[in-house]
Design a protein around this motif. Structure first.
Motif, PDB file in Angstrom:
ATOM      1  N   ARG A   1       0.830  -1.212   0.000  1.00 14.28           N
ATOM      2  CA  ARG A   1       0.000   0.000   0.000  1.00 14.28           C
ATOM      3  C   ARG A   1       0.860   1.255   0.000  1.00 14.28           C
ATOM      4  N   ASN A   2       2.155   1.068   0.240  1.00  7.69           N
ATOM      5  CA  ASN A   2       3.079   2.199   0.251  1.00  7.69           C
ATOM      6  C   ASN A   2       4.320   1.841  -0.560  1.00  7.69           C
ATOM      7  N   VAL A   3       4.628   2.665  -1.542  1.00  6.97           N
ATOM      8  CA  VAL A   3       5.798   2.465  -2.390  1.00  6.97           C
ATOM      9  C   VAL A   3       6.617   3.753  -2.361  1.00  6.97           C
ATOM     10  N   ARG A   4       7.896   3.616  -2.062  1.00  2.00           N
ATOM     11  CA  ARG A   4       8.754   4.791  -1.970  1.00  2.00           C
ATOM     12  C   ARG A   4       9.931   4.633  -2.918  1.00  2.00           C
ATOM     13  N   ILE A   5      10.095   5.594  -3.802  1.00  2.00           N
ATOM     14  CA  ILE A   5      11.205   5.627  -4.750  1.00  2.00           C
ATOM     15  C   ILE A   5      12.081   6.817  -4.386  1.00  2.00           C
ATOM     16  N   ARG A   6      13.362   6.546  -4.107  1.00  2.00           N
ATOM     17  CA  ARG A   6      14.223   7.652  -3.660  1.00  2.00           C
ATOM     18  C   ARG A   6      15.646   7.459  -4.181  1.00  2.00           C
ATOM     19  N   GLU A   7      16.315   8.590  -4.342  1.00  2.00           N
ATOM     20  CA  GLU A   7      17.706   8.582  -4.768  1.00  2.00           C
ATOM     21  C   GLU A   7      18.605   8.899  -3.587  1.00  2.00           C
ATOM     22  N   SER A   8      19.768   8.254  -3.551  1.00  2.00           N
ATOM     23  CA  SER A   8      20.749   8.525  -2.516  1.00  2.00           C
ATOM     24  C   SER A   8      22.092   7.970  -2.953  1.00  2.00           C
ATOM     25  N   GLU A   9      23.124   8.802  -2.842  1.00  2.00           N
ATOM     26  CA  GLU A   9      24.489   8.368  -3.129  1.00  2.00           C
ATOM     27  C   GLU A   9      24.603   7.691  -4.493  1.00  2.00           C
ATOM     28  N   ASN A  10      24.077   8.317  -5.503  1.00  2.00           N
ATOM     29  CA  ASN A  10      24.195   7.840  -6.885  1.00  2.00           C
ATOM     30  C   ASN A  10      23.359   6.593  -7.171  1.00  2.00           C
ATOM     31  N   ALA A  11      22.565   6.154  -6.197  1.00  2.00           N
ATOM     32  CA  ALA A  11      21.757   4.941  -6.370  1.00  2.00           C
ATOM     33  C   ALA A  11      20.274   5.286  -6.323  1.00  2.00           C
ATOM     34  N   LEU A  12      19.446   4.369  -6.821  1.00  2.00           N
ATOM     35  CA  LEU A  12      17.997   4.506  -6.754  1.00  2.00           C
ATOM     36  C   LEU A  12      17.444   3.338  -5.940  1.00  2.00           C
ATOM     37  N   PHE A  13      16.553   3.645  -4.985  1.00  2.00           N
ATOM     38  CA  PHE A  13      15.969   2.633  -4.124  1.00  2.00           C
ATOM     39  C   PHE A  13      14.457   2.600  -4.333  1.00  2.00           C
ATOM     40  N   ILE A  14      13.913   1.408  -4.526  1.00  2.00           N
ATOM     41  CA  ILE A  14      12.468   1.208  -4.655  1.00  2.00           C
ATOM     42  C   ILE A  14      12.045   0.325  -3.484  1.00  2.00           C
ATOM     43  N   GLU A  15      11.280   0.898  -2.565  1.00  2.00           N
ATOM     44  CA  GLU A  15      10.917   0.211  -1.322  1.00  2.00           C
ATOM     45  C   GLU A  15       9.406   0.084  -1.212  1.00  2.00           C
ATOM     46  N   ASP A  16       8.922  -1.044  -0.700  1.00  2.00           N
ATOM     47  CA  ASP A  16       7.486  -1.212  -0.483  1.00  2.00           C
ATOM     48  C   ASP A  16       7.225  -2.019   0.782  1.00  2.00           C
ATOM     49  N   ASP A  17       5.958  -1.984   1.231  1.00  2.00           N
ATOM     50  CA  ASP A  17       5.571  -2.714   2.446  1.00  2.00           C
ATOM     51  C   ASP A  17       4.742  -3.949   2.112  1.00  2.00           C
ATOM     52  N   GLY A  18       4.990  -4.518   0.946  1.00  2.00           N
ATOM     53  CA  GLY A  18       4.257  -5.710   0.524  1.00  2.00           C
ATOM     54  C   GLY A  18       4.803  -6.987   1.157  1.00  2.00           C
ATOM     55  N   ASN A  19       4.351  -8.122   0.623  1.00  2.00           N
ATOM     56  CA  ASN A  19       4.711  -9.420   1.184  1.00  2.00           C
ATOM     57  C   ASN A  19       6.131  -9.857   0.847  1.00  2.00           C
TER      58      ASN A  19
ATOM     59  N   ASP B   1      12.770  -5.501   7.298  1.00  2.00           N
ATOM     60  CA  ASP B   1      11.688  -6.416   6.942  1.00  2.00           C
ATOM     61  C   ASP B   1      10.968  -6.021   5.661  1.00  2.00           C
ATOM     62  N   SER B   2      11.088  -4.744   5.278  1.00  2.00           N
ATOM     63  CA  SER B   2      10.431  -4.296   4.047  1.00  2.00           C
ATOM     64  C   SER B   2      11.198  -4.816   2.834  1.00  2.00           C
ATOM     65  N   THR B   3      10.631  -4.638   1.654  1.00  2.00           N
ATOM     66  CA  THR B   3      11.291  -5.049   0.409  1.00  2.00           C
ATOM     67  C   THR B   3      11.936  -3.836  -0.252  1.00  2.00           C
ATOM     68  N   VAL B   4      13.226  -3.940  -0.533  1.00  2.00           N
ATOM     69  CA  VAL B   4      13.963  -2.823  -1.145  1.00  2.00           C
ATOM     70  C   VAL B   4      14.771  -3.353  -2.321  1.00  2.00           C
ATOM     71  N   ILE B   5      14.598  -2.705  -3.467  1.00  2.00           N
ATOM     72  CA  ILE B   5      15.427  -2.981  -4.643  1.00  2.00           C
ATOM     73  C   ILE B   5      16.363  -1.798  -4.815  1.00  2.00           C
ATOM     74  N   ALA B   6      17.659  -2.051  -4.784  1.00  2.00           N
ATOM     75  CA  ALA B   6      18.655  -0.982  -4.896  1.00  2.00           C
ATOM     76  C   ALA B   6      19.367  -1.079  -6.233  1.00  2.00           C
ATOM     77  N   TRP B   7      19.307   0.011  -7.003  1.00  2.00           N
ATOM     78  CA  TRP B   7      20.031   0.098  -8.272  1.00  2.00           C
ATOM     79  C   TRP B   7      21.262   0.956  -8.048  1.00  2.00           C
ATOM     80  N   TRP B   8      22.423   0.310  -7.898  1.00  2.00           N
ATOM     81  CA  TRP B   8      23.657   1.039  -7.653  1.00  2.00           C
ATOM     82  C   TRP B   8      24.190   1.652  -8.954  1.00  2.00           C
ATOM     83  N   ASP B   9      24.798   2.827  -8.825  1.00  2.00           N
ATOM     84  CA  ASP B   9      25.334   3.587  -9.975  1.00  2.00           C
ATOM     85  C   ASP B   9      24.227   4.000 -10.943  1.00  2.00           C
TER      86      ASP B   9
END
Length: 326
Positions: free
Chosen positions: A41-59, A129-137
């Motif tokens: 129900r919550n998806v957060r897309i954020r940039e930090s230190e040259n990377a992109l993070f896609i985080e959600d509170d799903g299963n 515990d959340s799900t995070v996909i990190a795209w480095w560089d």
């Protein structure tokens, strides 16, 4: 002749994935869709230190290692709705990807795999515990600003109700629809299922027309299909100053989606029924409005040209006789 094991070149496969032609918006839409399918129900897309993070509170992922397997999917019976899979998006928009979920994490260095020809999935420590996909560089590869217009349109209904998507700390709101000069709001039953029809016709120069023109079909809060059907039902494509949101709801019967969720069974028949039963009068008015606007533009252009010519000051008449007559 004995069978031989199929040879797969890891490096060339990854190079082809990286060279695929699809936009970052399409990649993010696919990942958001995966999150929603996992109950987020919550998806957060954020940039930090040259990377992109896609985080959600799903299963999350049941098997963090299988999430990296090329040609595999955690969604049984479904393929990528936008023609983009998690691995495709990750290879194209990162040099290394880390997936964290349910207290487990693993990484794959795509650049190293392209150089060595061998891809390794390396487990890592994880304390979330959340799900995070990190795209480095990510920023080394992608230089442009992240666009959110298509995300706001595709999930407009869900964003207005029970879905939160944030990009770099900014919560996304549904994309504004055009301002209607004539509108409709009807709810009806169709083959044991429920349909809500809203929308109408708008001024042809409305700023939001390009995103919403046509019939926009939504199911479970998400846009399905191309979303912009220019044929208004009268056999031509000249009438484009209308927008209808067709929201599909399960009732006694259930809507049947294609495996990649880009169409609904019987959608053409449904739109034909909507046209003949509800939208034909409005579309006829929209067609006339479009013609009137086009004619007005022609008339204004002609009048403007005539006005300019009419203001030319005539000089004294010059004798152009070249025959030498006296």
């Amino acid at each position: 002749m004995n069978p031989r094991e199929l040879k797969i070149n890891v490096a060339s496969t990854l190079v082809r994935l990286r060279n695929q032609s699809f936009t970052l918006q399409s990649a993010l839409l696919e990942l958001i869709d995966n999150s929603i399918d996992a109950g987020a129900r919550n998806v957060r897309i954020r940039e930090s230190e040259n990377a992109l993070f896609i985080e959600d509170d799903g299963n999350g992922f049941e098997d963090i290692f299988r999430a990296f397997d090329i040609g595999e999917s955690r969604k049984v019976g479904q393929i990528g709705r936008y023609g983009v899979g998690l691995k495709d998006a990750s290879v194209k928009y990162s040099r290394k990807t880390t997936i964290s979920s349910r207290g487990h994490a693993a990484s794959c260095d795509w650049d190293e795999a392209m150089e060595s020809g061998t891809a390794e999935i390396v487990p890592e420590n994880c304390s979330i515990d959340s799900t995070v996909i990190a795209w480095w560089d990510f920023r080394t590869i992608y230089k442009n600003q992240i666009q959110t217009q298509e995300i706001r349109r595709c999930y407009a209904l869900a964003l207005a109700r029970n879905l939160n998507i944030a990009v770099n700390g900014m919560r996304l709101l549904p994309l504004d629809q055009p301002v209607f000069t004539d509108s409709i709001d009807e709810t009806f039953e169709y083959e044991d299922k429920r349909v809500r029809l809203t929308g109408g016709i708008f001024n042809p120069n409305d700023e939001n027309r390009k995103s919403w023109a046509g019939y926009n079909l939504y199911y479970q809060g998400r846009l399905i299909g191309p979303g912009k059907i220019q044929d208004c039902g009268m056999g031509d494509t000249s009438c484009s100053n209308f927008s209808f949101v067709v929201e599909l709801e399960d009732a006694a019967g259930r809507w049947v989606l294609a495996t990649n969720k880009d169409s609904v069974e019987g959608s053409e028949a449904l739109l034909d029924y909507i046209f003949h039963t509800y939208t034909r009068p409005l579309l006829k008015k929209a067609e006339n409005q479009t013609i009137d606007v086009a004619l007005r533009e022609v008339i204004e252009a002609v009048e403007s040209t005539c006005s300019v010519r009419g203001n030319i000051t005539r000089g004294p008449r010059v004798n152009t006789n070249t025959r030498g007559d006296r």
